[in-house]
Design a protein around this motif. Sequence first.
Motif: not given
Length: 369
Positions: A1-2, A7-8, A11-12, A152-154, A357
């Motif tokens: 998923e990352k 880290y998310f 990725k973001e 947006e997860v982080a 994150d």
Amino acid sequence: EKGGYDYFMLKEIAEQPKAVADTLLGRIDAAGSLTLDEVRISASELREVDKVVIVACGTAFHAGLIAKYAIEHWTRIPCEVELASEFRYRDPILDQQTLVIAISQSGETMDTLMALRHAREQGAKVLAICNTNGSTIPRESDAVLYTHAGPEVAVASTKAFLTQLVACYLVALYLGQVRGTKWGDEIHAVIRDLAQIGRQVERVLQTMEPVRELARSLAHKNTVLFLGRHVGYPVALEGALKLKELAYMHAEGFAAGELKHGPIALIEDDLPVVVVVPSPRGRSVLHDKIVSNMQEIRARGARTIVIAEEGDEAVVPYADHLIRIPVTPTLLQPMVAAVPLQVFACELATARGNEVDQPRNLAKSVTVE
Ligand code: M6R
């Protein structure tokens, strides 16, 4: 998923060009005009608006501060920006001709929700700029313009911020388009530039290795200051917020013009100071003023980390570290200037062994007042 990233947040950050493009998608027609029919506030209502008030928290508040420059310039409608947590407690002046814009990634931030409820009770129209479909803030607003950043997860906001800026520019340009201003030609040119901005963000992302190296070399520092002017000022605030929440360092953003009114007393030997430099074109007076600020702080020992446009040679003698960003129209510069600051904070957090994150003491959405 990352997606192969550690880290998310990384990725973001990398997803930003796509997030920006997705947020523009379908909103500019073939003739280069904006088609924001989804904003269900009629053109005649928008022509009546005599004041815009933006309410938001944290990073979304910084997007709002930048939006103020764009809205006032392109539409000549007075615009106030207020921290949502302060807004309703000061008995703000609102009526049917006030357009309130509530900016929120999650759509669940309690402070922002309470501010918009208060605004609606006073008869104001509320437009939400939000990243989460069907969340409470858009549900309780009169209209919504969604950002299409994807989840947006982080905890530290990155791609949501850039898409909030895009949405703010769209609203400002749309208001200008609907009401007609003397900036008609400029509005068309900026819409064209906005369509290119994702590619410029991509270019910035390709040149971030020196920024990461610099961040690692500063991991032992206690304080970093950020200076900016005009739209660079909220960028400085955002750079400082990222550093606080991720690196747990003392970080402060200042309007460069305020330096001599106090903050310059903080400058000491080898203190890192990030300077966001306005374009030397257009508002060249501001550019020259910030160059002299750089001279002043360097003379007092600061280590300058300078974010400046490609081709801006005047900054070179005063930059201990130089981070180049592409040439953009002045008002769009935050889109490219914010990115190195995200990378800088993320790398510093990593170098200091922090949880990137999920920083300590923080939650992704703050659902209590
Ligand atoms: O979900 P929201 O956009 O309403 O959240 C607002 C702030 O809580 C948020 O931007 C916060 O400041 C971020 N952690 C900053 O990176």
